[in-house]
Design a protein around this motif. Structure first.
Motif, PDB file in Angstrom:
ATOM      1  N   GLN A 614       0.829  -1.207   0.000  1.00 37.69           N
ATOM      2  CA  GLN A 614       0.000   0.000   0.000  1.00 37.69           C
ATOM      3  C   GLN A 614       0.863   1.257   0.000  1.00 37.69           C
ATOM      4  OE1 GLN A 614      -3.122  -0.082  -0.534  1.00 37.69           O
ATOM      5  NE2 GLN A 614      -3.299  -2.299  -0.380  1.00 37.69           N
ATOM      6  N   TYR A 615       2.000   1.190   0.687  1.00 39.73           N
ATOM      7  CA  TYR A 615       2.904   2.342   0.677  1.00 39.73           C
ATOM      8  C   TYR A 615       3.439   2.577  -0.729  1.00 39.73           C
ATOM      9  CZ  TYR A 615       3.043   1.635   5.782  1.00 39.73           C
ATOM     10  OH  TYR A 615       2.725   1.485   7.102  1.00 39.73           O
ATOM     11  N   LEU A 616       3.789   1.488  -1.417  1.00 39.68           N
ATOM     12  CA  LEU A 616       4.291   1.613  -2.781  1.00 39.68           C
ATOM     13  C   LEU A 616       3.236   2.225  -3.692  1.00 39.68           C
ATOM     14  CD1 LEU A 616       6.449   1.130  -4.910  1.00 39.68           C
ATOM     15  CD2 LEU A 616       5.598  -1.202  -5.157  1.00 39.68           C
ATOM     16  N   LYS A 617       2.002   1.782  -3.549  1.00 37.73           N
ATOM     17  CA  LYS A 617       0.919   2.338  -4.357  1.00 37.73           C
ATOM     18  C   LYS A 617       0.736   3.831  -4.089  1.00 37.73           C
ATOM     19  CE  LYS A 617      -1.726  -1.981  -4.692  1.00 37.73           C
ATOM     20  NZ  LYS A 617      -2.991  -2.668  -4.332  1.00 37.73           N
ATOM     21  N   SER A 618       0.833   4.203  -2.827  1.00 41.19           N
ATOM     22  CA  SER A 618       0.681   5.609  -2.472  1.00 41.19           C
ATOM     23  C   SER A 618       1.777   6.460  -3.115  1.00 41.19           C
ATOM     24  CB  SER A 618       0.713   5.753  -0.949  1.00 41.19           C
ATOM     25  OG  SER A 618       0.508   7.083  -0.555  1.00 41.19           O
ATOM     26  N   VAL A 619       3.017   5.945  -3.089  1.00 40.29           N
ATOM     27  CA  VAL A 619       4.127   6.668  -3.707  1.00 40.29           C
ATOM     28  C   VAL A 619       3.917   6.791  -5.211  1.00 40.29           C
ATOM     29  CG1 VAL A 619       6.581   6.520  -4.275  1.00 40.29           C
ATOM     30  CG2 VAL A 619       5.811   6.085  -1.946  1.00 40.29           C
ATOM     31  N   LEU A 620       3.547   5.696  -5.837  1.00 42.28           N
ATOM     32  CA  LEU A 620       3.346   5.716  -7.284  1.00 42.28           C
ATOM     33  C   LEU A 620       2.241   6.690  -7.676  1.00 42.28           C
ATOM     34  CD1 LEU A 620       3.612   1.898  -8.103  1.00 42.28           C
ATOM     35  CD2 LEU A 620       5.312   3.668  -8.531  1.00 42.28           C
ATOM     36  N   TYR A 621       1.196   6.721  -6.880  1.00 43.12           N
ATOM     37  CA  TYR A 621       0.093   7.629  -7.192  1.00 43.12           C
ATOM     38  C   TYR A 621       0.552   9.079  -7.095  1.00 43.12           C
ATOM     39  CZ  TYR A 621      -4.674   9.261  -7.635  1.00 43.12           C
ATOM     40  OH  TYR A 621      -5.819   9.863  -8.091  1.00 43.12           O
ATOM     41  N   PHE A 622       1.289   9.382  -6.028  1.00 42.70           N
ATOM     42  CA  PHE A 622       1.744  10.760  -5.861  1.00 42.70           C
ATOM     43  C   PHE A 622       2.694  11.154  -6.985  1.00 42.70           C
ATOM     44  CE2 PHE A 622       4.776  13.908  -4.353  1.00 42.70           C
ATOM     45  CZ  PHE A 622       3.927  14.906  -3.912  1.00 42.70           C
ATOM     46  N   MET A 623       3.651  10.280  -7.309  1.00 43.41           N
ATOM     47  CA  MET A 623       4.609  10.599  -8.361  1.00 43.41           C
ATOM     48  C   MET A 623       3.915  10.768  -9.715  1.00 43.41           C
ATOM     49  SD  MET A 623       7.387  10.925  -6.772  1.00 43.41           S
ATOM     50  CE  MET A 623       8.749  10.319  -5.790  1.00 43.41           C
ATOM     51  N   LYS A 624       2.860   9.998  -9.924  1.00 40.47           N
ATOM     52  CA  LYS A 624       2.117  10.084 -11.184  1.00 40.47           C
ATOM     53  C   LYS A 624       1.362  11.403 -11.289  1.00 40.47           C
ATOM     54  CE  LYS A 624      -0.299   8.734 -14.851  1.00 40.47           C
ATOM     55  NZ  LYS A 624       0.282   8.579 -16.189  1.00 40.47           N
ATOM     56  N   THR A 625       0.703  11.771 -10.200  1.00 40.85           N
ATOM     57  CA  THR A 625      -0.166  12.954 -10.242  1.00 40.85           C
ATOM     58  C   THR A 625       0.531  14.233  -9.794  1.00 40.85           C
ATOM     59  OG1 THR A 625      -0.950  12.452  -7.992  1.00 40.85           O
ATOM     60  CG2 THR A 625      -2.221  11.545  -9.827  1.00 40.85           C
ATOM     61  N   GLY A 626       1.627  14.106  -9.050  1.00 39.91           N
ATOM     62  CA  GLY A 626       2.267  15.295  -8.488  1.00 39.91           C
ATOM     63  C   GLY A 626       3.417  15.837  -9.304  1.00 39.91           C
ATOM     64  N   PHE A 627       3.889  15.091 -10.320  1.00 42.39           N
ATOM     65  CA  PHE A 627       5.009  15.536 -11.148  1.00 42.39           C
ATOM     66  C   PHE A 627       4.665  15.346 -12.618  1.00 42.39           C
ATOM     67  CE2 PHE A 627       6.950  14.424  -7.115  1.00 42.39           C
ATOM     68  CZ  PHE A 627       7.882  15.439  -6.915  1.00 42.39           C
ATOM     69  N   LYS A 628       5.406  16.055 -13.454  1.00 42.94           N
ATOM     70  CA  LYS A 628       5.183  15.944 -14.897  1.00 42.94           C
ATOM     71  C   LYS A 628       5.880  14.711 -15.481  1.00 42.94           C
ATOM     72  CE  LYS A 628       4.669  20.933 -15.578  1.00 42.94           C
ATOM     73  NZ  LYS A 628       5.209  22.150 -16.234  1.00 42.94           N
ATOM     74  N   LYS A 629       7.048  14.377 -14.950  1.00 41.40           N
ATOM     75  CA  LYS A 629       7.817  13.264 -15.497  1.00 41.40           C
ATOM     76  C   LYS A 629       8.340  12.376 -14.360  1.00 41.40           C
ATOM     77  CE  LYS A 629       7.791  14.068 -19.952  1.00 41.40           C
ATOM     78  NZ  LYS A 629       7.260  13.080 -20.930  1.00 41.40           N
ATOM     79  N   THR A 630       8.323  11.073 -14.626  1.00 41.21           N
ATOM     80  CA  THR A 630       8.829  10.115 -13.648  1.00 41.21           C
ATOM     81  C   THR A 630       9.542   8.978 -14.375  1.00 41.21           C
ATOM     82  OG1 THR A 630       7.128  10.565 -12.004  1.00 41.21           O
ATOM     83  CG2 THR A 630       8.205   8.437 -11.871  1.00 41.21           C
ATOM     84  N   VAL A 631      10.651   8.524 -13.792  1.00 42.71           N
ATOM     85  CA  VAL A 631      11.336   7.358 -14.319  1.00 42.71           C
ATOM     86  C   VAL A 631      11.569   6.405 -13.148  1.00 42.71           C
ATOM     87  CG1 VAL A 631      13.633   8.349 -14.004  1.00 42.71           C
ATOM     88  CG2 VAL A 631      13.310   6.528 -15.678  1.00 42.71           C
ATOM     89  N   ILE A 632      11.446   5.111 -13.426  1.00 41.70           N
ATOM     90  CA  ILE A 632      11.636   4.090 -12.396  1.00 41.70           C
ATOM     91  C   ILE A 632      12.742   3.143 -12.849  1.00 41.70           C
ATOM     92  CG2 ILE A 632      10.545   2.232 -11.088  1.00 41.70           C
ATOM     93  CD1 ILE A 632       7.858   3.579 -11.648  1.00 41.70           C
ATOM     94  N   LEU A 633      13.676   2.876 -11.952  1.00 40.67           N
ATOM     95  CA  LEU A 633      14.764   1.946 -12.252  1.00 40.67           C
ATOM     96  C   LEU A 633      14.746   0.827 -11.228  1.00 40.67           C
ATOM     97  CD1 LEU A 633      16.030   5.122 -12.601  1.00 40.67           C
ATOM     98  CD2 LEU A 633      17.777   3.776 -13.772  1.00 40.67           C
ATOM     99  N   ASN A 634      14.973  -0.395 -11.715  1.00 39.12           N
ATOM    100  CA  ASN A 634      14.988  -1.560 -10.833  1.00 39.12           C
ATOM    101  C   ASN A 634      16.395  -2.139 -10.793  1.00 39.12           C
ATOM    102  OD1 ASN A 634      14.441  -3.968  -9.416  1.00 39.12           O
ATOM    103  ND2 ASN A 634      14.054  -5.025 -11.339  1.00 39.12           N
ATOM    104  N   PHE A 635      17.002  -2.107  -9.602  1.00 30.95           N
ATOM    105  CA  PHE A 635      18.321  -2.697  -9.410  1.00 30.95           C
ATOM    106  C   PHE A 635      18.194  -3.875  -8.459  1.00 30.95           C
ATOM    107  CE2 PHE A 635      19.175   1.845 -10.284  1.00 30.95           C
ATOM    108  CZ  PHE A 635      19.845   1.698 -11.490  1.00 30.95           C
ATOM    109  N   SER A 636      17.776  -4.999  -8.987  1.00 29.78           N
ATOM    110  CA  SER A 636      17.639  -6.227  -8.218  1.00 29.78           C
ATOM    111  C   SER A 636      16.662  -6.038  -7.074  1.00 29.78           C
ATOM    112  CB  SER A 636      19.011  -6.697  -7.732  1.00 29.78           C
ATOM    113  OG  SER A 636      18.922  -7.935  -7.097  1.00 29.78           O
ATOM    114  N   SER A 637      17.154  -5.726  -5.880  1.00 26.29           N
ATOM    115  CA  SER A 637      16.257  -5.583  -4.734  1.00 26.29           C
ATOM    116  C   SER A 637      15.806  -4.147  -4.528  1.00 26.29           C
ATOM    117  CB  SER A 637      16.960  -6.064  -3.458  1.00 26.29           C
ATOM    118  OG  SER A 637      18.088  -5.259  -3.182  1.00 26.29           O
TER     119      SER A 637
END
Length: 992
Positions: A614-637
């Motif tokens: 749920q915390y992850l969803k909350s962050v994703l929602y804010f980043m989606k709606t609160g900023f114009k651009k977002t990039v996500i990088l996955n480094f293993s863990s």
């Protein structure tokens, strides 16, 4: 008929002031509980029960002293009271309906106040308590007076205050637990309106004389005279009770836990038992209870401590709080009789003064002073025994000055003499050392940090640091490598080396991160308090570190509101990611964004395997709606989420690619090349994140996850393996100049980057065989690619070390299948790795897969023919297979190569015994005797030695040699020891 002086003529006002005090106290209790609960969410690592209680008491005292000044200065008491009551009604109405006034929730309101520097919300919360203090001072003065019906209201006034606090706090807890609407408290303001018209008494009344008829007998007169003792005992009683309650709270924190629920339970149990003792005392007519009852305190408290010391491991241990009931009860009894002594001894004004000091002034400096002490066992018992000395000695002195029979004094001092050895015996018997170790310790396994070599290519240890038995950081080579990769991502998107960054690092107390060496112009805010790690610090690294500020993040934001940063990076630890929900709420993320410059970016580094979904969803929602651009990088863990209002912040072009290459050059084989680095971009605009919510979460709505839903593949359970062409992927974020990127994305190279990405994914899921397959699948392309070959060879060497550390930990945890997978992965890298083969043989013996064990031991002997451990285990294994000649051969080989432990000689003796014949029995006895000399306490060896002695004696006395086959079939009832005993199983067949 007598003439007597009275203070007030209308007894009805005694009840009215008591009822008003009850309602006032109830709202104060409600507000206190609200403050405690909210503060615990925001000040996650603090003990908010004590700190908030002290804060409320301090504001209450400020109001109390202000009331004393106002009522003494302004002679029209009613005007002051009515003005205060009206302001009180307005203030509590504003507090109750604050959500409607601000059109927002508590978290957003407070965080906005921190961001703007506005103290209004804090004034709004403090004002009702301040006004309550003014009212309580007025009511206390009235209650301390003598009414014409021969009664004083102080007894019921104190009862109303304490019971009101409990009522209000209880109402709030119920509403919080069952999610009732807090607007139900709107009845509070209306309840105070009638008192505006009903209460009309002067603060400093003119005393009057009246005729009264009294039937008081001589005993009552004697009782009143008996109560006229020194005021010293009164203040001593109140001070001791406060300190004992504080020490009781520390004991609960030590043995039961620091949860909010436990703290509140302790308060409720203590207050209810106190009220029970207070009410019960009304039926006790004996004098001097306020002096002698304190004698029981040390014995009751020490019994409470010892109960929790011995029973804290039981289920439902929070119920052990109930053992504090006797302490609360006897304290209520003492306070009642102390109050009775005050009223009998002093006139109206002095009674009010003494009660006011005892109840409203004394607790604050005492609590404040105690909260400044870092309690060790030594400090805890110094304070306790100092109190015990006062509680026992001074009543004894008082007793010697009274005209009582000598035998009573003798009994008291005999008890006093017994007390000292009794306390000493308790410490010795229960092994409680009053040393300098912390009374309450929070961190677990912290010492492992000191063994880490951060400057090496590989961190060999894998361990978990805990706080209050909850994982705070899982340190491993993979974790540290992923964290350094995440920092490389932050560095890539900065404009220039002099960018100013604010790091909010929750790992700083547990981990020295060498990634900071590239951010010298930045500030690291270490927001985790030192008490969490028991005031221990990380070892000095030798690196020139980034500027570090150890401070609460909210006070930092409030005091440094005007400073903005090119980037703000939040790195919450594992406790934050699983429990500290405020850090992932809209309100807090807005506060973080407010510290970020307009063209800068905000970033979070999260553990994808640990974070609350749920915390992850909350962050994703804010980043989606609160900023114009977002990039996500996955480094293993580790998942890195970076957002900006700059449209060009994350464009990938040749300039960025060249910078990426420069970043990678200094990251010690963290990446193959710049495209490998960029291929970790899981998403470049939330194209794979679908928002299906109709309700926008905000403020602390994160606590109600059913309000919205986010469908995303960004979690550890269904993270997608990359299966799209990278050329299509980079179209999502490519800038105008992408020739360098596209040139590197041939079909062969795309296969390389996909394999490397998938290896990272498999590692995050613990699929080590699949991870290794991804890496080894690149060995063939690497034959024609020197750079790739160098990178893969380095990675495989690191993985071999990593797998070995993980396998050893899995063995300790008895996770045999996982350990086997890891050792087999090592063999896939290095087929002739002796340690992996040998450890697989031990695991196979442990799980009784003897055929596999024989296969691994054979391979181990081929690799190392002189290894006595392998010889020993091969001999034991062959003994289990009843191949005694070969078993004897390998065991003798082990002895010949200087393996001289008891178990080797024991099994060698067993092989001789099982082969039968007199000469073999003699050899068996010889080996058993050697084994027994080396380990005389081993039951198996002792039994074997006496058994072979009997066999030899029987043969030498003329008996026929026993048939070994019959012994094997159990005719004699004899049992041959198994090659793997339970003890050996638990210790992995260690040879010690």
């Amino acid at each position: 008929m007598n003439l007597k002086e009275y203070n007030y003529s209308n007894p009805r006002h005694r009840l009215l002031t008591g009822l008003n005090a009850y309602l006032t106290s109830a709202f104060t209790g409600l507000l206190l509980a609200n403050t405690i609960f909210f503060a615990k969410q925001v000040l996650f690592y603090e003990n908010t029960v004590l700190s908030c209680t002290l804060a409320v008491l301090s504001v209450l005292l400020a109001g109390n002293l202000t009331g004393k000044f106002l009522f003494s200065w302004i002679k029209k008491s009613r005007a002051v009271y009515i003005s205060t009551e009206i302001l009180f009604v307005i203030s509590i109405s504003s507090f109750i309906f604050r959500g409607l006034i601000f059109k927002n929730e508590d978290l957003d309101i407070v965080l906005t106040s921190i961001n703007t520097g506005s103290p209004f919300i804090f004034i709004l919360a403090a004002l009702p308590v301040f006004l309550a203090g003014i009212k309580i001072n007025y009511f206390l003065k009235i209650s301390s007076g003598l009414f014409i019906d021969e009664k004083q209201g102080a007894f019921q006034f104190i009862f109303f205050l304490i019971s009101g606090l409990l009522t209000g706090a209880g109402l709030y807890v119920l509403c919080y637990k069952f999610k009732f609407n807090y607007f139900a408290f709107a009845a509070f303001p209306a309840a105070f309106i009638p008192f505006l018209f009903l209460i009309n008494e002067k603060y400093n009344p003119q005393n009057f004389i009246a005729n009264t008829v009294t039937d008081e007998n001589q005993d009552d007169n004697n009782e009143k005279r008996e109560y006229r003792d020194d005021i010293f005992f009164t203040y001593l009683n109140f001070s001791c009770i406060i300190i004992y309650f504080f020490l009781g709270n520390l004991t609960v924190l030590k043995f039961i836990g620091s949860s909010l629920e436990t703290g509140l339970l302790f308060i409720f149990v203590t207050a209810l038992s106190f009220l029970a003792g207070y009410v019960f005392s009304a039926f006790i007519k004996k004098a001097y209870w306020h002096i002698y009852s304190g004698t029981f305190y040390p014995f009751i408290f020490l019994s409470f401590f010892l109960v929790l010391f011995n029973l804290n491991a039981v289920p439902q241990k929070h119920l052990l709080v109930l053992f504090f009931i006797p302490m609360g009860f006897i304290s209520g009894l003492t306070v009642f009789h102390s109050l009775k002594s005050i009223l009998n001894r002093f006139n109206h004004h002095n009674s009010y003064t003494v009660i006011n000091i005892s109840f409203f002034i004394l607790p604050i400096p005492i609590l404040f002073s105690l909260m400044q002490i870092t309690f060790t066992y030594r400090w805890f018992f110094i304070i306790f025994y100092s109190l015990a000395f006062l509680n026992i000695l001074f009543p004894g002195i008082h007793l010697t000055q009274r005209p009582v029979k000598e035998y009573k004094k003798g009994i008291y001092f005999i008890v006093l003499l017994i007390t000292i050895p009794l306390f000493i015996f308790s410490h010795a018997y229960f092994k409680i050392a009053p040393d300098n170790s912390l009374l309450i310790s929070h961190s677990g396994n912290f010492d492992s940090i000191y063994n880490i070599n951060y400057n090496s290519d590989y961190i060999s240890d894998t361990f978990t640091i805990s706080v209050d038995d909850r994982p705070a950081a899982r340190i491993s080579d993979n974790f540290y490598r992923d964290l350094k990769q995440s920092f490389a991502a932050i560095e890539l998107f900065l404009d220039g080396d002099k960018s100013k960054i604010l790091f909010l690092d929750g790992y700083r107390k547990f981990l020295f991160n060498t990634g900071y060496k590239n951010f010298k112009n930045s500030i690291l805010l270490d927001y985790v308090p030192s008490k969490i790690t028991d005031y221990r610090n990380l070892p000095i690294s030798g690196e020139k570190e980034v500027i570090t500020v150890s401070r609460n993040m909210y006070s930092y934001f409030y005091s440094d509101r005007k400073t903005s940063f090119d980037s703000v990076v939040l790195i919450p630890n594992l406790i934050d990611q699983t429990e500290n929900s405020v850090l992932f709420s809209d309100g807090f993320l807005k506060l973080v964004k407010s510290k970020t410059a307009a063209e800068g970016f905000t970033a979070l580094i999260l553990d994808i395997n640990e974070i609350n979904s749920q915390y992850l969803k909350s962050v994703l929602y804010f980043m989606k709606t609160g900023f114009k651009k977002t990039v996500i990088l996955n480094f293993s863990s580790q998942l890195v989420i970076i957002s900006s209002d700059n449209e060009n912040a994350f464009q990938i072009d040749d300039r960025k690619l060249n910078k990426c290459g420069n970043v990678i050059a200094g990251t010690d084989f963290l990446f193959y090349d710049s495209i490998d680095f960029l291929s970790h971009m899981t998403n470049a605009g939330f194209e794979n994140v679908k928002f299906t919510a109709s309700i926008v979460p905000h403020g602390n709505r994160i606590y109600y996850p059913d309000d919205f839903k986010i469908e995303t593949d960004l979690n550890a359970d269904n993270l997608k393996i990359r299966d799209i062409p990278l050329t299509e992927f980079f179209k999502l974020s490519a800038g105008p100049d992408t020739t360098g990127i596209l040139k590197k994305l041939s079909a062969e190279n795309s296969f390389i980057y996909t394999a490397l990405f998938n290896a990272s994914y498999y590692n995050s899921r613990g699929k080590y065989s699949d991870e290794l397959t991804s890496y080894t699948g690149l060995l063939k392309p690497a034959e024609k690619n020197p750079a790739l070959k160098k990178y893969i060879e380095y990675v495989l060497q690191i993985k071999k070390l990593n797998y070995s550390a993980l396998a050893e930990m899995s063995e300790k945890n008895k996770e045999w299948d996982k350990a086997k997978e890891l050792y087999n992965a090592i063999l896939a890298i290095e087929p002739d790795n002796f340690n992996a083969i040998y450890n697989l043989s031990i695991i196979s013996i442990t799980i009784q897969d003897l055929d596999k064990a024989f296969e691994y031991l054979t391979r181990a002997l081929e690799l190392n023919k002189s290894n006595t451990d392998v010889m020993y285990h091969m001999g034991v294994l062959l003994f289990a297979k009843q191949d005694y000649k070969k078993s004897q051969y390998y065991l003798n080989m082990a002895v010949s190569n200087n393996r001289a432990d008891a178990m080797t000689f024991f099994y060698l003796g067993m092989t001789y015994e099982q082969m039968g014949e007199y000469s073999n029995f003699l050899n068996a006895r010889k080996n058993y005797k050697i084994a027994l000399a080396k380990n005389p306490n081993n039951d198996d060896i002792n039994a074997a030695f006496f058994r072979i002695e009997d066999i030899i004696k029987n043969i030498e006395s003329g008996w026929t040699s026993p048939d070994r086959n019959e012994k094997k079939n159990g005719d004699s009832g004899e049992q041959v020891p198994l090659p793997v005993t339970e003890k050996a199983l638990n210790s992995r067949l260690s040879d010690e």
